[in-house]
Design a protein around this motif. Structure first.
Motif, PDB file in Angstrom:
ATOM      1  N   MET A 111       0.832  -1.204   0.000  1.00 47.08           N
ATOM      2  CA  MET A 111       0.000   0.000   0.000  1.00 47.08           C
ATOM      3  C   MET A 111       0.871   1.261   0.000  1.00 47.08           C
ATOM      4  O   MET A 111       0.587   2.231  -0.715  1.00 47.08           O
ATOM      5  CB  MET A 111      -0.923  -0.022   1.222  1.00 47.08           C
ATOM      6  CG  MET A 111      -1.880   1.162   1.319  1.00 47.08           C
ATOM      7  SD  MET A 111      -1.184   2.602   2.166  1.00 47.08           S
ATOM      8  CE  MET A 111      -0.994   1.958   3.818  1.00 47.08           C
ATOM      9  N   ALA A 112       1.943   1.245   0.821  1.00 37.72           N
ATOM     10  CA  ALA A 112       2.838   2.401   0.871  1.00 37.72           C
ATOM     11  C   ALA A 112       3.501   2.623  -0.491  1.00 37.72           C
ATOM     12  O   ALA A 112       3.653   3.764  -0.946  1.00 37.72           O
ATOM     13  CB  ALA A 112       3.889   2.194   1.960  1.00 37.72           C
ATOM     14  N   PHE A 113       3.887   1.525  -1.153  1.00 34.14           N
ATOM     15  CA  PHE A 113       4.487   1.635  -2.482  1.00 34.14           C
ATOM     16  C   PHE A 113       3.495   2.237  -3.464  1.00 34.14           C
ATOM     17  O   PHE A 113       3.854   3.094  -4.294  1.00 34.14           O
ATOM     18  CB  PHE A 113       4.958   0.273  -2.967  1.00 34.14           C
ATOM     19  CG  PHE A 113       5.534   0.291  -4.361  1.00 34.14           C
ATOM     20  CD1 PHE A 113       6.868   0.603  -4.564  1.00 34.14           C
ATOM     21  CD2 PHE A 113       4.735   0.022  -5.462  1.00 34.14           C
ATOM     22  CE1 PHE A 113       7.401   0.638  -5.847  1.00 34.14           C
ATOM     23  CE2 PHE A 113       5.260   0.049  -6.743  1.00 34.14           C
ATOM     24  CZ  PHE A 113       6.597   0.355  -6.934  1.00 34.14           C
ATOM     25  N   TYR A 114       2.239   1.774  -3.409  1.00 34.66           N
ATOM     26  CA  TYR A 114       1.211   2.330  -4.288  1.00 34.66           C
ATOM     27  C   TYR A 114       1.082   3.845  -4.094  1.00 34.66           C
ATOM     28  O   TYR A 114       0.975   4.607  -5.066  1.00 34.66           O
ATOM     29  CB  TYR A 114      -0.146   1.679  -3.998  1.00 34.66           C
ATOM     30  CG  TYR A 114      -0.400   0.394  -4.733  1.00 34.66           C
ATOM     31  CD1 TYR A 114       0.127   0.169  -5.998  1.00 34.66           C
ATOM     32  CD2 TYR A 114      -1.188  -0.602  -4.170  1.00 34.66           C
ATOM     33  CE1 TYR A 114      -0.120  -1.009  -6.675  1.00 34.66           C
ATOM     34  CE2 TYR A 114      -1.439  -1.789  -4.838  1.00 34.66           C
ATOM     35  CZ  TYR A 114      -0.902  -1.984  -6.093  1.00 34.66           C
ATOM     36  OH  TYR A 114      -1.157  -3.146  -6.747  1.00 34.66           O
ATOM     37  N   CYS A 115       1.058   4.281  -2.826  1.00 34.77           N
ATOM     38  CA  CYS A 115       0.934   5.719  -2.550  1.00 34.77           C
ATOM     39  C   CYS A 115       2.103   6.486  -3.160  1.00 34.77           C
ATOM     40  O   CYS A 115       1.916   7.531  -3.796  1.00 34.77           O
ATOM     41  CB  CYS A 115       0.866   5.946  -1.038  1.00 34.77           C
ATOM     42  SG  CYS A 115      -0.654   5.348  -0.274  1.00 34.77           S
ATOM     43  N   PHE A 159       4.027   5.513  -5.626  1.00 34.81           N
ATOM     44  CA  PHE A 159       3.950   5.421  -7.080  1.00 34.81           C
ATOM     45  C   PHE A 159       2.944   6.413  -7.650  1.00 34.81           C
ATOM     46  O   PHE A 159       3.213   7.103  -8.637  1.00 34.81           O
ATOM     47  CB  PHE A 159       3.568   3.993  -7.491  1.00 34.81           C
ATOM     48  CG  PHE A 159       3.251   3.852  -8.952  1.00 34.81           C
ATOM     49  CD1 PHE A 159       4.256   3.808  -9.907  1.00 34.81           C
ATOM     50  CD2 PHE A 159       1.929   3.776  -9.372  1.00 34.81           C
ATOM     51  CE1 PHE A 159       3.959   3.690 -11.252  1.00 34.81           C
ATOM     52  CE2 PHE A 159       1.624   3.655 -10.716  1.00 34.81           C
ATOM     53  CZ  PHE A 159       2.642   3.614 -11.655  1.00 34.81           C
ATOM     54  N   VAL A 160       1.765   6.501  -7.031  1.00 35.60           N
ATOM     55  CA  VAL A 160       0.727   7.384  -7.551  1.00 35.60           C
ATOM     56  C   VAL A 160       1.182   8.844  -7.507  1.00 35.60           C
ATOM     57  O   VAL A 160       1.028   9.597  -8.483  1.00 35.60           O
ATOM     58  CB  VAL A 160      -0.586   7.205  -6.754  1.00 35.60           C
ATOM     59  CG1 VAL A 160      -1.583   8.308  -7.086  1.00 35.60           C
ATOM     60  CG2 VAL A 160      -1.198   5.845  -7.058  1.00 35.60           C
ATOM     61  N   VAL A 161       1.761   9.241  -6.367  1.00 37.53           N
ATOM     62  CA  VAL A 161       2.205  10.635  -6.238  1.00 37.53           C
ATOM     63  C   VAL A 161       3.285  10.952  -7.279  1.00 37.53           C
ATOM     64  O   VAL A 161       3.217  11.971  -7.982  1.00 37.53           O
ATOM     65  CB  VAL A 161       2.719  10.904  -4.812  1.00 37.53           C
ATOM     66  CG1 VAL A 161       3.398  12.274  -4.741  1.00 37.53           C
ATOM     67  CG2 VAL A 161       1.577  10.825  -3.811  1.00 37.53           C
ATOM     68  N   MET A 162       4.301  10.078  -7.383  1.00 35.54           N
ATOM     69  CA  MET A 162       5.385  10.315  -8.322  1.00 35.54           C
ATOM     70  C   MET A 162       4.890  10.251  -9.766  1.00 35.54           C
ATOM     71  O   MET A 162       5.259  11.076 -10.609  1.00 35.54           O
ATOM     72  CB  MET A 162       6.498   9.293  -8.099  1.00 35.54           C
ATOM     73  CG  MET A 162       7.250   9.467  -6.795  1.00 35.54           C
ATOM     74  SD  MET A 162       8.117  11.060  -6.712  1.00 35.54           S
ATOM     75  CE  MET A 162       9.282  10.868  -8.060  1.00 35.54           C
ATOM     76  N   LEU A 221       5.047  13.362 -12.370  1.00 32.71           N
ATOM     77  CA  LEU A 221       5.903  13.306 -13.546  1.00 32.71           C
ATOM     78  C   LEU A 221       5.116  13.466 -14.846  1.00 32.71           C
ATOM     79  O   LEU A 221       5.676  13.895 -15.860  1.00 32.71           O
ATOM     80  CB  LEU A 221       6.692  11.994 -13.557  1.00 32.71           C
ATOM     81  CG  LEU A 221       7.779  11.874 -12.486  1.00 32.71           C
ATOM     82  CD1 LEU A 221       8.412  10.489 -12.485  1.00 32.71           C
ATOM     83  CD2 LEU A 221       8.841  12.954 -12.691  1.00 32.71           C
ATOM     84  N   VAL A 222       3.825  13.100 -14.819  1.00 30.62           N
ATOM     85  CA  VAL A 222       2.997  13.323 -16.013  1.00 30.62           C
ATOM     86  C   VAL A 222       3.018  14.792 -16.409  1.00 30.62           C
ATOM     87  O   VAL A 222       3.074  15.144 -17.595  1.00 30.62           O
ATOM     88  CB  VAL A 222       1.552  12.844 -15.757  1.00 30.62           C
ATOM     89  CG1 VAL A 222       0.599  13.412 -16.814  1.00 30.62           C
ATOM     90  CG2 VAL A 222       1.486  11.321 -15.771  1.00 30.62           C
ATOM     91  N   PHE A 223       3.000  15.679 -15.399  1.00 26.32           N
ATOM     92  CA  PHE A 223       2.926  17.111 -15.663  1.00 26.32           C
ATOM     93  C   PHE A 223       4.298  17.776 -15.679  1.00 26.32           C
ATOM     94  O   PHE A 223       4.398  18.968 -16.002  1.00 26.32           O
ATOM     95  CB  PHE A 223       2.048  17.785 -14.610  1.00 26.32           C
ATOM     96  CG  PHE A 223       0.613  17.337 -14.666  1.00 26.32           C
ATOM     97  CD1 PHE A 223      -0.254  17.853 -15.610  1.00 26.32           C
ATOM     98  CD2 PHE A 223       0.141  16.379 -13.781  1.00 26.32           C
ATOM     99  CE1 PHE A 223      -1.578  17.445 -15.670  1.00 26.32           C
ATOM    100  CE2 PHE A 223      -1.183  15.959 -13.828  1.00 26.32           C
ATOM    101  CZ  PHE A 223      -2.041  16.489 -14.781  1.00 26.32           C
TER     102      PHE A 223
END
Length: 403
Positions: A102-106, A108-111, A115-117
């Motif tokens: 779960m921590a990895f998912y969090c 990953f989502v933030v990064m 990075l998309v923007f």
């Protein structure tokens, strides 16, 4: 389904490495990012090496681990398939893996979203929203993609605010709605399972926890003068009452209960807060005890009432005796017992002495401590706030505590 589609359409090549060269290439990309620089657009065909490795990790490593460890959070599943749990050493190890995932998912989502923007946003947004690899994005295409993105974000935020307002405006309604939405799934899955910890001899005395955590405290004088008086006389005059919808109410002392039958179970206690503890419990199977009374027509649920009181109430009214309603399927469970002993000693007061319920296919809040009375009732909706127990009434928990 996603993985099946990846391989069925050949799209797996986008995120599955096919050469060891991806690792040095990913390291080069990482160095560029650490230098606060942006890799050139040529690196993204459609993803650069570091991005590809990250996607592979999410889809083929972290997600399967989350799926594999998720069911172990359910006490019913862990009790029914103890061998599966031991693949991860124990439930706490599986829980730690699940938490780290779960921590990895969090992270990953933030990064990922950031990075998309940050990294070639014109290319990323057009690629995401229009579904094509655009190397030369026109102003019209970019405008179309941004418009779609903004609409999507606005709709998502509106749904989030609406759902939050709807759920928080009436917590009891939300509780009942979630029960209704999830119960059909439960009926097809965990409701069909029963713990086999004892039958499989999953735990031995060597597994008993050196320290067994406990929630709540014994009844106070303000809660029950009767309990304090019984305790001061070492519970010599304690009698368990069994009544409600029965032909004749009866009561039993601890010695009389012991004369009816005794079982010893070494099982794992699971708290909804996440912690577990293993102990040896001595007592009588609930179904054997209930054979001593004859239920009348309409007796469908068993209610256990405690000398202790619930910590708080949903609407702020004065605290009342703690109770829980037991489903008939749990009553028939061989591991559902009334325990008077723990680890070869009389049941300590802090753990529910002189008598407590053990239902090891469910979370701990169903296992009433300091049991005063058992009674057959028609429907748990007719008792308390109608949710099935004190924790369900006050803490908005689920009546079925198997998951």
């Amino acid at each position: 389904m996603y993985v099946a589609l990846l391989f069925g359409t050949g799209q797996w090549r986008r995120i599955v490495p096919t050469s060891w060269s991806i690792f040095p290439e990913a390291w080069e990309s990482a160095k560029i990012y650490m230098g606060l620089q942006i890799p050139s657009i040529e690196h993204f065909q459609p993803y650069d090496a570091l991005q590809k490795l990250m996607y592979f990790t999410v889809v083929f490593i972290v997600a399967p681990l989350m799926i594999a460890t998720g069911p172990i959070m359910s006490p019913t599943f862990a009790g029914r398939f103890p061998g599966y749990v031991k693949l991860f050493r124990n439930r706490q190890t599986a829980r730690s893996i699940h938490f780290l995932g779960m921590a990895f998912y969090c992270f990953f989502v933030v990064m990922h979203v950031a990075l998309v923007f940050i990294v070639h946003p014109k290319y990323n947004i057009a690629h995401m929203m229009l579904g094509e690899n655009y190397n030369d994005i026109t102003a019209a295409q970019f405008a179309q993609a941004v418009t779609m993105l903004i609409i999507g974000i606005v709709v998502a935020i509106a749904l989030w605010i609406g759902a939050s307002y709807w759920s928080l405006s009436n917590l009891r309604r939300t509780q009942r709605w979630i029960w209704g939405a999830t119960q059909p799934i439960r009926a097809l899955t965990i409701d069909r399972l029963k713990s086999r910890q004892v039958a499989k001899k999953t735990f031995t005395e060597a597994d008993i926890s050196p320290f067994h955590w406990v929630n709540t405290r014994p009844p106070t004088k303000e809660q029950s003068e009767e309990y304090i008086a019984l305790r001061e006389d070492d519970f010599k005059d304690f009698r368990l009452e069994i009544g409600g919808l029965v032909e004749e109410e009866k009561s039993f002392s601890i010695d009389e209960l012991k004369a009816l039958g005794k079982v010893t179970n070494i099982t794992m206690h699971t708290c909804m807060q996440g912690w577990t503890g293993i102990a040896k419990w001595e007592g009588i199977r609930l179904k054997d005890l209930l054979e001593q009374v004859t239920p009348t027509e309409g007796a469908h649920y068993l209610m256990a009432t405690s000398f202790g009181h619930v910590g708080h109430t949903y609407d702020g009214r004065p605290a009342e005796p703690y109770y829980e309603c037991i489903d008939p399927s749990m009553i028939d469970d061989d591991e559902c017992i009334l325990a008077w002993g723990m680890n070869d000693e009389p049941l300590p007061e802090v753990y529910g002495g002189p008598l407590r319920l053990r239902a090891d296919s469910q979370h701990g809040y169903k296992m009433v401590k300091w049991v005063r009375r058992l009674e057959w009732i028609h429907d748990y909706h007719d008792v308390g706030d109608g949710q099935g127990g004190s924790r369900e009434d006050s803490g908005l928990q689920h009546y079925d505590a198997r998951a």
